[in-house]
Design a protein around this motif. Structure first.
Motif, mmCIF file in Angstrom:
data_model
loop_
_atom_site.group_PDB
_atom_site.id
_atom_site.type_symbol
_atom_site.label_atom_id
_atom_site.label_comp_id
_atom_site.label_asym_id
_atom_site.label_seq_id
_atom_site.Cartn_x
_atom_site.Cartn_y
_atom_site.Cartn_z
ATOM 1 N N LEU A 51 0.821 -1.198 0.000
ATOM 2 C CA LEU A 51 0.000 0.000 0.000
ATOM 3 C C LEU A 51 0.859 1.253 0.000
ATOM 4 O O LEU A 51 1.717 1.434 0.859
ATOM 5 N N ASP A 52 0.603 2.127 -0.944
ATOM 6 C CA ASP A 52 1.179 3.471 -0.946
ATOM 7 C C ASP A 52 0.322 4.307 0.009
ATOM 8 O O ASP A 52 -0.796 4.697 -0.323
ATOM 9 N N GLN A 53 0.842 4.543 1.210
ATOM 10 C CA GLN A 53 0.015 5.208 2.219
ATOM 11 C C GLN A 53 -0.301 6.651 1.851
ATOM 12 O O GLN A 53 -1.392 7.152 2.165
ATOM 13 N N ASP A 54 0.597 7.331 1.170
ATOM 14 C CA ASP A 54 0.283 8.679 0.700
ATOM 15 C C ASP A 54 -0.875 8.639 -0.295
ATOM 16 O O ASP A 54 -1.762 9.490 -0.268
ATOM 17 N N GLY A 55 -0.851 7.618 -1.168
ATOM 18 C CA GLY A 55 -1.957 7.446 -2.111
ATOM 19 C C GLY A 55 -3.255 7.110 -1.402
ATOM 20 O O GLY A 55 -4.334 7.576 -1.797
ATOM 21 N N ALA A 56 -3.154 6.319 -0.318
ATOM 22 C CA ALA A 56 -4.348 5.982 0.453
ATOM 23 C C ALA A 56 -4.965 7.229 1.068
ATOM 24 O O ALA A 56 -6.194 7.378 1.097
ATOM 25 N N ILE A 57 -4.130 8.149 1.563
ATOM 26 C CA ILE A 57 -4.656 9.395 2.119
ATOM 27 C C ILE A 57 -5.365 10.192 1.033
ATOM 28 O O ILE A 57 -6.431 10.797 1.287
#
Length: 233
Positions: A91-97
């Motif tokens: 998971l790209d956490q910045d993308g998730a945000i």
């Protein structure tokens, strides 16, 4: 009423699915429910349904849509737990945000007239709820057993709206030193409240399965309900 909708990413270059639970009548506010590493499974959908029963519009975006769309896993099944642990690093956490922010914007558009939006997240979602509080204009944020929040304390200056964190003291993913750093970094923050749960482990407030600890889950959920009632209406 429940359904699954699709939303555009912030960039407008793709679409992702969101489980939606709507209350009877006009919603009092909206809450974005942020998944664990197990996807938007039955437990996360039940969280949404319970919020809808309390009068909120509830939305749970599928944050794994880029690499495991629609996946639903059961943490009580060992192979599925290992599968979930393998998905988390992807998971790209910045993308998730950004996907969470797109969901917040969609919730505000559906509410209209300046309706408020909160987020609540569990496990991975607990971490992402804290990140949402520091990186978006969400009106209130709740995190259950968020992992690695002690490594995000450099962002705490950006918290503009109330945050509530539930911290099980025997969390095998968040050791006592990490918990101490969370308290040292956040106890004096005017917008942040931490509640500790002695004897409880990670996942204690799950809706279903062996991880649930009934008394503490009820207490945490009561605190969350009061928090949202105060800050969202």
């Amino acid at each position: 009423m429940t359904d699954t909708i699709t939303l555009d990413t912030l960039a407008g270059d793709a679409r992702f699915t969101v489980y939606r639970a709507r209350p009877e009548g006009t919603p009092r506010a909206a809450i974005v429910v942020i998944q664990e590493i197990f996807g938007v499974n039955a437990g996360i959908r039940r969280k949404c349904d319970t919020l809808a029963e309390a009068g909120y519009l509830a939305l749970a975006p599928d944050l794994f849509w880029r690499f495991a769309p629609g996946i639903e896993l059961d943490p009580d099944v060992p192979d599925q737990m290992q599968q979930a642990l393998g998905l988390m690093p992807k998971l790209d956490q910045d993308g998730a945000i950004r996907d969470i922010e797109a969901t917040i914007r969609a919730a505000r558009a559906e509410l209209g007239d300046g309706g408020k939006v909160g987020v609540v997240g569990y496990c991975l979602g607990g971490r992402l709820a804290f990140m949402t509080a520091t990186r978006t204009d969400v009106d209130a944020a709740v995190g259950y057993y968020g992992v690695g929040i002690d490594g995000l304390l450099g962002e705490k200056h950006a918290i503009a709206h109330p945050v509530l964190l539930h911290v099980p003291e025997e969390d095998h993913f968040v050791d006592k030193d990490a918990q101490a750093r969370m308290h040292a970094g956040l106890d004096d923050h005017s917008k942040v409240t931490l509640h500790d749960y002695p004897g409880e482990d990670h996942g204690f407030a799950t809706e279903f399965g062996a991880r649930r600890s009934e008394e503490s889950a009820r207490l945490a959920d009561e605190r969350t309900a009061a928090f949202f009632a105060e800050h969202l209406g």
